[in-house]
Design a protein around this motif. Structure first.
Motif, PDB file in Angstrom:
ATOM      1  N   GLY A 145       0.773  -1.234   0.000  1.00  0.00           N
ATOM      2  CA  GLY A 145       0.000   0.000   0.000  1.00  0.00           C
ATOM      3  C   GLY A 145       0.798   1.273   0.000  1.00  0.00           C
ATOM      4  O   GLY A 145       0.228   2.359   0.164  1.00  0.00           O
ATOM      5  N   THR A 146       2.127   1.196  -0.187  1.00  0.00           N
ATOM      6  CA  THR A 146       2.953   2.389  -0.126  1.00  0.00           C
ATOM      7  C   THR A 146       3.827   2.542  -1.377  1.00  0.00           C
ATOM      8  O   THR A 146       4.053   1.594  -2.125  1.00  0.00           O
ATOM      9  CB  THR A 146       3.886   2.363   1.103  1.00  0.00           C
ATOM     10  OG1 THR A 146       4.599   1.127   1.133  1.00  0.00           O
ATOM     11  CG2 THR A 146       3.099   2.543   2.386  1.00  0.00           C
ATOM     12  N   PRO A 179       1.211   6.697   1.366  1.00  0.00           N
ATOM     13  CA  PRO A 179       0.248   5.827   0.679  1.00  0.00           C
ATOM     14  C   PRO A 179       0.394   5.935  -0.833  1.00  0.00           C
ATOM     15  O   PRO A 179       0.568   7.032  -1.373  1.00  0.00           O
ATOM     16  CB  PRO A 179      -1.120   6.367   1.145  1.00  0.00           C
ATOM     17  CG  PRO A 179      -0.828   7.134   2.397  1.00  0.00           C
ATOM     18  CD  PRO A 179       0.546   7.694   2.226  1.00  0.00           C
ATOM     19  N   ALA A 207      -5.119   0.215   0.140  1.00  0.00           N
ATOM     20  CA  ALA A 207      -4.475   0.055   1.440  1.00  0.00           C
ATOM     21  C   ALA A 207      -4.694  -1.358   1.948  1.00  0.00           C
ATOM     22  O   ALA A 207      -5.684  -2.012   1.595  1.00  0.00           O
ATOM     23  CB  ALA A 207      -5.045   1.063   2.425  1.00  0.00           C
ATOM     24  N   ALA A 237      -5.921  -4.408   4.240  1.00  0.00           N
ATOM     25  CA  ALA A 237      -7.255  -4.552   4.832  1.00  0.00           C
ATOM     26  C   ALA A 237      -7.339  -3.984   6.247  1.00  0.00           C
ATOM     27  O   ALA A 237      -8.370  -3.428   6.635  1.00  0.00           O
ATOM     28  CB  ALA A 237      -7.660  -6.022   4.823  1.00  0.00           C
ATOM     29  N   ASP A 238      -6.252  -4.105   7.019  1.00  0.00           N
ATOM     30  CA  ASP A 238      -6.290  -3.606   8.397  1.00  0.00           C
ATOM     31  C   ASP A 238      -5.898  -2.131   8.496  1.00  0.00           C
ATOM     32  O   ASP A 238      -5.877  -1.563   9.598  1.00  0.00           O
ATOM     33  CB  ASP A 238      -5.396  -4.452   9.304  1.00  0.00           C
ATOM     34  CG  ASP A 238      -3.918  -4.386   8.926  1.00  0.00           C
ATOM     35  OD1 ASP A 238      -3.589  -3.687   7.946  1.00  0.00           O
ATOM     36  OD2 ASP A 238      -3.104  -5.040   9.603  1.00  0.00           O
ATOM     37  N   GLY A 239      -5.583  -1.510   7.351  1.00  0.00           N
ATOM     38  CA  GLY A 239      -5.254  -0.097   7.345  1.00  0.00           C
ATOM     39  C   GLY A 239      -3.846   0.242   7.800  1.00  0.00           C
ATOM     40  O   GLY A 239      -3.469   1.408   7.834  1.00  0.00           O
ATOM     41  N   THR A 240      -3.061  -0.774   8.147  1.00  0.00           N
ATOM     42  CA  THR A 240      -1.706  -0.547   8.644  1.00  0.00           C
ATOM     43  C   THR A 240      -0.714  -0.514   7.489  1.00  0.00           C
ATOM     44  O   THR A 240      -0.645  -1.456   6.699  1.00  0.00           O
ATOM     45  CB  THR A 240      -1.296  -1.658   9.634  1.00  0.00           C
ATOM     46  OG1 THR A 240      -2.210  -1.658  10.730  1.00  0.00           O
ATOM     47  CG2 THR A 240       0.113  -1.429  10.153  1.00  0.00           C
ATOM     48  N   LEU A 241       0.055   0.566   7.398  1.00  0.00           N
ATOM     49  CA  LEU A 241       1.075   0.703   6.364  1.00  0.00           C
ATOM     50  C   LEU A 241       2.460   0.440   6.950  1.00  0.00           C
ATOM     51  O   LEU A 241       2.662   0.566   8.162  1.00  0.00           O
ATOM     52  CB  LEU A 241       1.039   2.104   5.763  1.00  0.00           C
ATOM     53  CG  LEU A 241      -0.245   2.494   5.012  1.00  0.00           C
ATOM     54  CD1 LEU A 241      -0.165   3.947   4.555  1.00  0.00           C
ATOM     55  CD2 LEU A 241      -0.479   1.576   3.825  1.00  0.00           C
ATOM     56  N   HIS A 265       0.766   5.071   8.197  1.00  0.00           N
ATOM     57  CA  HIS A 265      -0.648   5.451   8.293  1.00  0.00           C
ATOM     58  C   HIS A 265      -0.911   6.433   9.431  1.00  0.00           C
ATOM     59  O   HIS A 265      -1.969   7.068   9.481  1.00  0.00           O
ATOM     60  CB  HIS A 265      -1.510   4.198   8.497  1.00  0.00           C
ATOM     61  CG  HIS A 265      -1.105   3.386   9.688  1.00  0.00           C
ATOM     62  ND1 HIS A 265       0.031   2.617   9.695  1.00  0.00           N
ATOM     63  CD2 HIS A 265      -1.679   3.235  10.917  1.00  0.00           C
ATOM     64  CE1 HIS A 265       0.144   2.019  10.875  1.00  0.00           C
ATOM     65  NE2 HIS A 265      -0.869   2.386  11.624  1.00  0.00           N
TER      66      HIS A 265
END
Length: 222
Positions: A46-47, A72, A78, A80-84, A89
């Motif tokens: 996601g980055t 991002p 991103a 699924a858990d939103g953690t980058l 994040h």
């Protein structure tokens, strides 16, 4: 007499996280007069990143490291858990999030850290394609949330890949790099085990990194 402390000899790169890549790159350019170049994307993570070379004060001529601007990737979903990666994040602006070192004996340092009970997470294999299509592969220590809020560096081993700083990157001068923490002696012990015992550690109310970079258009501090 200039009393500034030397930059750690094993510094690989500094990581600045941003909530929006284009805006972060533009802000650094406005402060320094130097624009970062695209580094590449981290598939599935996601980055993406932009890079600037760094010429550390006090290092031998020709030695260099780099600055990674991480945020991002607008062309990726991103996780699924939103953690980058590297807690990107959590960034609300230009944030000197953490730093990487490249000790010459990567596996030996990992073993020493394990023996000393240092929490560095796990060793992960990583890769990305550069803007020119070259595949870079490396391994690093990884933990989320970041150990000691990012002041504990992660270890990286580039293996057979070309180090990003060997590319013809636009560059800034790295004038200062230091670490603030409420318990400097404990942090110095951790850094010594990892191979960065020469880092400048000072007493402060919280764990945070400080760096000052200079370009032809001015300086930027984190």
């Amino acid at each position: 007499m200039d009393a500034l402390k030397p930059i750690p000899a094993e510094l690989d790169h500094l990581i600045v996280t941003v909530p929006e890549l284009d805006a972060g790159v533009a802000e650094i350019e406005a402060a320094t007069g130097v624009r970062a170049v695209p580094g590449g994307r981290h598939p599935g993570r996601g980055t993406a990143n932009f890079l600037l070379g760094l010429t550390p004060r006090g290092w031998p001529a020709g030695a260099h490291t780099y600055l990674e601007i991480l945020g991002p990737d607008p062309e990726q979903a991103a996780p699924a858990d939103g953690t980058l990666p590297l807690d990107a994040h959590l960034s609300e602006g230009l944030t000197l999030q953490t730093w990487a070192i490249h000790p010459p004996a990567f596996l030996a340092k990992i073993a020493a850290a394990n023996t000393a009970g240092i929490d560095f997470g796990e060793v992960r294999d990583m890769s990305r394609e550069t803007a020119e299509g070259e595949l870079l592969e490396w391994r690093l220590t990884s933990k989320s949330p970041l150990p000691l809020s990012g002041v504990q560096p992660f270890l990286i081993d580039w293996g057979e890949s070309t180090h990003p700083a060997e590319a013809a990157l636009p560059a800034l001068e790295l004038l200062e790099f230091s670490i603030e923490t409420a318990n400097p002696e404990a942090l110095r012990g951790v850094l010594g085990e990892l191979g960065a015992g020469d880092a400048d550690v000072v007493t402060g109310p919280e764990n945070r990194l400080h760096a000052r970079l200079r370009g032809p258009g001015g300086t930027v501090e984190f």
